[in-house]
Design a protein around this motif. Structure first.
Motif, PDB file in Angstrom:
ATOM      1  N   LEU A   1      -0.579 -47.538 -10.638  1.00 27.45           N
ATOM      2  CA  LEU A   1      -0.376 -46.957  -9.169  1.00 27.45           C
ATOM      3  C   LEU A   1      -0.258 -45.455  -9.388  1.00 27.45           C
ATOM      4  O   LEU A   1      -0.554 -44.839  -8.352  1.00 27.45           O
ATOM      5  CB  LEU A   1       0.844 -47.640  -8.713  1.00 27.45           C
ATOM      6  N   ARG A   2       0.325 -44.837 -10.108  1.00 33.52           N
ATOM      7  CA  ARG A   2       0.641 -43.562 -10.032  1.00 33.52           C
ATOM      8  C   ARG A   2      -0.728 -42.665 -10.389  1.00 33.52           C
ATOM      9  O   ARG A   2      -0.781 -41.490 -10.135  1.00 33.52           O
ATOM     10  CB  ARG A   2       1.512 -43.023 -11.348  1.00 33.52           C
ATOM     11  N   LYS A   3      -1.475 -43.404 -11.226  1.00 29.29           N
ATOM     12  CA  LYS A   3      -2.931 -42.706 -11.412  1.00 29.29           C
ATOM     13  C   LYS A   3      -3.624 -42.462 -10.008  1.00 29.29           C
ATOM     14  O   LYS A   3      -4.155 -41.589  -9.735  1.00 29.29           O
ATOM     15  CB  LYS A   3      -3.742 -43.579 -12.418  1.00 29.29           C
TER      16      LYS A   3
ATOM     17  N   GLU B   1       4.045 -55.804 -17.315  1.00 28.05           N
ATOM     18  CA  GLU B   1       5.657 -55.566 -16.634  1.00 28.05           C
ATOM     19  C   GLU B   1       5.568 -54.249 -15.622  1.00 28.05           C
ATOM     20  O   GLU B   1       4.438 -53.559 -15.572  1.00 28.05           O
ATOM     21  CB  GLU B   1       6.409 -54.873 -17.808  1.00 28.05           C
ATOM     22  N   PRO B   2       6.602 -54.139 -15.046  1.00 28.30           N
ATOM     23  CA  PRO B   2       6.669 -53.216 -13.826  1.00 28.30           C
ATOM     24  C   PRO B   2       6.403 -51.836 -14.045  1.00 28.30           C
ATOM     25  O   PRO B   2       5.611 -51.249 -13.763  1.00 28.30           O
ATOM     26  CB  PRO B   2       7.954 -53.208 -13.367  1.00 28.30           C
ATOM     27  N   PRO B   3       6.671 -51.221 -15.513  1.00 22.55           N
ATOM     28  CA  PRO B   3       6.429 -49.864 -15.786  1.00 22.55           C
ATOM     29  C   PRO B   3       4.986 -49.543 -15.706  1.00 22.55           C
ATOM     30  O   PRO B   3       4.288 -48.751 -15.733  1.00 22.55           O
ATOM     31  CB  PRO B   3       7.008 -49.618 -17.163  1.00 22.55           C
TER      32      PRO B   3
ATOM     33  N   PRO C   1       5.825 -58.862 -10.955  1.00 19.12           N
ATOM     34  CA  PRO C   1       6.667 -57.587 -11.221  1.00 19.12           C
ATOM     35  C   PRO C   1       6.520 -56.466 -10.094  1.00 19.12           C
ATOM     36  O   PRO C   1       7.042 -55.402 -10.316  1.00 19.12           O
ATOM     37  CB  PRO C   1       5.828 -56.912 -12.583  1.00 19.12           C
ATOM     38  N   SER C   2       5.448 -56.562  -9.254  1.00 19.39           N
ATOM     39  CA  SER C   2       5.354 -55.438  -8.278  1.00 19.39           C
ATOM     40  C   SER C   2       6.662 -55.575  -7.208  1.00 19.39           C
ATOM     41  O   SER C   2       6.983 -54.405  -6.657  1.00 19.39           O
ATOM     42  CB  SER C   2       4.075 -55.867  -7.499  1.00 19.39           C
ATOM     43  N   THR C   3       7.455 -56.500  -7.346  1.00 20.44           N
ATOM     44  CA  THR C   3       8.474 -56.468  -6.359  1.00 20.44           C
ATOM     45  C   THR C   3       9.544 -55.622  -6.872  1.00 20.44           C
ATOM     46  O   THR C   3      10.407 -55.038  -6.044  1.00 20.44           O
ATOM     47  CB  THR C   3       9.260 -57.835  -6.249  1.00 20.44           C
ATOM     48  N   ASP C   4       9.380 -55.227  -8.343  1.00 24.98           N
ATOM     49  CA  ASP C   4      10.550 -54.278  -8.784  1.00 24.98           C
ATOM     50  C   ASP C   4      10.136 -52.974  -8.603  1.00 24.98           C
ATOM     51  O   ASP C   4      10.873 -51.921  -8.879  1.00 24.98           O
ATOM     52  CB  ASP C   4      10.714 -54.436 -10.245  1.00 24.98           C
ATOM     53  N   LEU C   5       8.959 -52.336  -8.007  1.00 21.54           N
ATOM     54  CA  LEU C   5       8.467 -51.088  -7.681  1.00 21.54           C
ATOM     55  C   LEU C   5       8.713 -50.772  -6.160  1.00 21.54           C
ATOM     56  O   LEU C   5       8.253 -49.637  -5.841  1.00 21.54           O
ATOM     57  CB  LEU C   5       7.104 -51.260  -7.986  1.00 21.54           C
ATOM     58  N   LYS C   6       9.634 -51.280  -5.513  1.00 22.13           N
ATOM     59  CA  LYS C   6      10.083 -51.237  -4.159  1.00 22.13           C
ATOM     60  C   LYS C   6      10.599 -49.658  -4.165  1.00 22.13           C
ATOM     61  O   LYS C   6      11.595 -49.344  -4.997  1.00 22.13           O
ATOM     62  CB  LYS C   6      10.997 -51.986  -3.609  1.00 22.13           C
ATOM     63  N   GLY C   7       9.934 -48.519  -3.601  1.00 20.50           N
ATOM     64  CA  GLY C   7      10.391 -47.335  -3.443  1.00 20.50           C
ATOM     65  C   GLY C   7      10.073 -46.384  -4.545  1.00 20.50           C
ATOM     66  O   GLY C   7      10.350 -45.369  -4.590  1.00 20.50           O
TER      67      GLY C   7
ATOM     68  N   LYS D   1      -0.688 -51.806  -4.815  1.00 13.43           N
ATOM     69  CA  LYS D   1       0.518 -52.302  -5.227  1.00 13.43           C
ATOM     70  C   LYS D   1       0.420 -53.797  -4.530  1.00 13.43           C
ATOM     71  O   LYS D   1       0.712 -54.869  -5.012  1.00 13.43           O
ATOM     72  CB  LYS D   1       1.699 -51.558  -4.803  1.00 13.43           C
ATOM     73  N   GLN D   2       0.218 -53.796  -3.175  1.00 10.76           N
ATOM     74  CA  GLN D   2       0.140 -54.910  -2.543  1.00 10.76           C
ATOM     75  C   GLN D   2      -0.866 -55.876  -2.899  1.00 10.76           C
ATOM     76  O   GLN D   2      -0.443 -57.129  -3.205  1.00 10.76           O
ATOM     77  CB  GLN D   2      -0.295 -54.602  -0.904  1.00 10.76           C
ATOM     78  N   ALA D   3      -1.981 -55.422  -3.272  1.00  6.04           N
ATOM     79  CA  ALA D   3      -2.980 -56.381  -3.705  1.00  6.04           C
ATOM     80  C   ALA D   3      -2.640 -57.000  -5.118  1.00  6.04           C
ATOM     81  O   ALA D   3      -2.946 -58.214  -5.415  1.00  6.04           O
ATOM     82  CB  ALA D   3      -4.448 -55.773  -3.920  1.00  6.04           C
ATOM     83  N   ALA D   4      -1.962 -56.090  -6.170  1.00  9.22           N
ATOM     84  CA  ALA D   4      -1.617 -56.662  -7.491  1.00  9.22           C
ATOM     85  C   ALA D   4      -0.466 -57.946  -6.876  1.00  9.22           C
ATOM     86  O   ALA D   4      -0.516 -58.572  -7.660  1.00  9.22           O
ATOM     87  CB  ALA D   4      -1.088 -55.392  -8.192  1.00  9.22           C
ATOM     88  N   GLY D   5       0.357 -57.320  -6.213  1.00  7.71           N
ATOM     89  CA  GLY D   5       1.196 -58.249  -5.881  1.00  7.71           C
ATOM     90  C   GLY D   5       0.761 -59.811  -5.431  1.00  7.71           C
ATOM     91  O   GLY D   5       1.296 -60.636  -5.837  1.00  7.71           O
ATOM     92  N   LEU D   6      -0.448 -59.867  -4.623  1.00  6.05           N
ATOM     93  CA  LEU D   6      -0.823 -60.855  -4.029  1.00  6.05           C
ATOM     94  C   LEU D   6      -1.303 -61.702  -5.372  1.00  6.05           C
ATOM     95  O   LEU D   6      -1.196 -62.889  -5.484  1.00  6.05           O
ATOM     96  CB  LEU D   6      -1.798 -60.705  -3.202  1.00  6.05           C
ATOM     97  N   VAL D   7      -2.039 -60.900  -6.407  1.00 10.91           N
ATOM     98  CA  VAL D   7      -2.647 -61.500  -7.237  1.00 10.91           C
ATOM     99  C   VAL D   7      -1.655 -62.055  -8.176  1.00 10.91           C
ATOM    100  O   VAL D   7      -1.502 -63.178  -8.793  1.00 10.91           O
ATOM    101  CB  VAL D   7      -3.460 -60.639  -8.070  1.00 10.91           C
ATOM    102  N   LEU D   8      -0.358 -61.305  -8.289  1.00 12.00           N
ATOM    103  CA  LEU D   8       0.573 -61.775  -9.500  1.00 12.00           C
ATOM    104  C   LEU D   8       1.247 -62.922  -8.980  1.00 12.00           C
ATOM    105  O   LEU D   8       1.532 -63.935  -9.564  1.00 12.00           O
ATOM    106  CB  LEU D   8       1.502 -60.783  -9.687  1.00 12.00           C
ATOM    107  N   ARG D   9       1.493 -62.998  -7.432  1.00 16.72           N
ATOM    108  CA  ARG D   9       2.193 -64.317  -6.881  1.00 16.72           C
ATOM    109  C   ARG D   9       1.332 -65.482  -6.873  1.00 16.72           C
ATOM    110  O   ARG D   9       1.789 -66.535  -7.144  1.00 16.72           O
ATOM    111  CB  ARG D   9       2.405 -63.930  -5.598  1.00 16.72           C
ATOM    112  N   PHE D  10       0.046 -65.302  -6.750  1.00 10.56           N
ATOM    113  CA  PHE D  10      -0.827 -66.229  -7.158  1.00 10.56           C
ATOM    114  C   PHE D  10      -0.977 -66.658  -8.638  1.00 10.56           C
ATOM    115  O   PHE D  10      -0.745 -68.007  -8.904  1.00 10.56           O
ATOM    116  CB  PHE D  10      -2.449 -65.828  -6.919  1.00 10.56           C
ATOM    117  N   GLY D  11      -0.903 -66.060  -9.328  1.00 11.33           N
ATOM    118  CA  GLY D  11      -0.431 -66.243 -10.849  1.00 11.33           C
ATOM    119  C   GLY D  11       0.646 -67.027 -11.143  1.00 11.33           C
ATOM    120  O   GLY D  11       0.984 -68.057 -11.875  1.00 11.33           O
TER     121      GLY D  11
END
Length: 192
Positions: free
Chosen positions: A69-71, A61-63, A105-111, A85-95
């Motif tokens: 990412l905060r670590k 999930e996004p949180p 869920p990485s798209t919800d973390l914009k900003g 974040k970008q790499a996780a998004g690529l993996v998740l979109r592949f999923g």
């Protein structure tokens, strides 16, 4: 629906973030540069797998992703957090594409991450400064090849890497010009 259920059942044991990331890496990174592949692999292994690798990809999930990412961000690596974040998004979109999760869920973390710090490189903008630079280049006492490259820089206005890799075959002596082939240029167009 039956086909989707059958596919989901078959991938039940293969749906962890790490399993999907390994498959994504094997299929999508073939044509990337060695440095990009190495950097992405290190990022996955050092920053994403320890926290997310064992997790079912459909349950991330996004949180949870934001916490990882905060670590990275907390150790002062803001750029690395954005890359993660970008790499996780690529993996998740592949999923999503392979039917192992519903959404990215990485798209919800914009900003949600700190902004990258812009780095401005110093430039000489006044004529006196240019004069001092040219005098310093003339007084350089290093190797002849470095001295020559420095002397060519203000004449040719090329990147240091292009001057460094200049070849004699690129010099058109009849026309008195340097012709850089397209494959060596950043924009992939020949440069004269």
């Amino acid at each position: 629906i039956k086909r989707i259920k059958k596919l989901a059942d078959r991938h039940q044991g293969e749906n962890t973030f790490k399993a999907v990331a390994l498959e994504w890496y094997a299929t999508q990174m073939r044509e990337k540069s060695d440095s990009y592949r190495d950097r992405t692999k290190r990022l996955l292994e050092n920053d994403l797998y320890p926290s997310l690798g064992h997790r079912p990809i459909s349950q991330i999930e996004p949180p949870e992703l934001l916490m990882v990412l905060r670590k990275i961000e907390a150790r002062g690596a803001v750029d690395m957090a954005h890359r993660a974040k970008q790499a996780a998004g690529l993996v998740l979109r592949f999923g999503v594409a392979t039917g192992r999760c519903e959404r990215d869920p990485s798209t919800d973390l914009k900003g949600a991450l700190a902004s990258r710090k812009k780095k401005h490189h110093a430039a000489i903008t006044d004529p006196d400064g240019v004069g001092r630079l040219l005098v310093a280049i003339d007084g350089f006492a290093g190797t002849p090849s470095v001295r020559t490259a420095l002397q060519l820089s203000p004449i040719l206005f090329q990147r240091p890497g292009e001057i460094r890799s200049m070849g004699w075959d690129e010099i058109n002596w009849d026309e008195a010009r340097w012709e850089i082939p397209a494959e060596r240029m950043k924009m992939r167009q020949p440069h004269i």
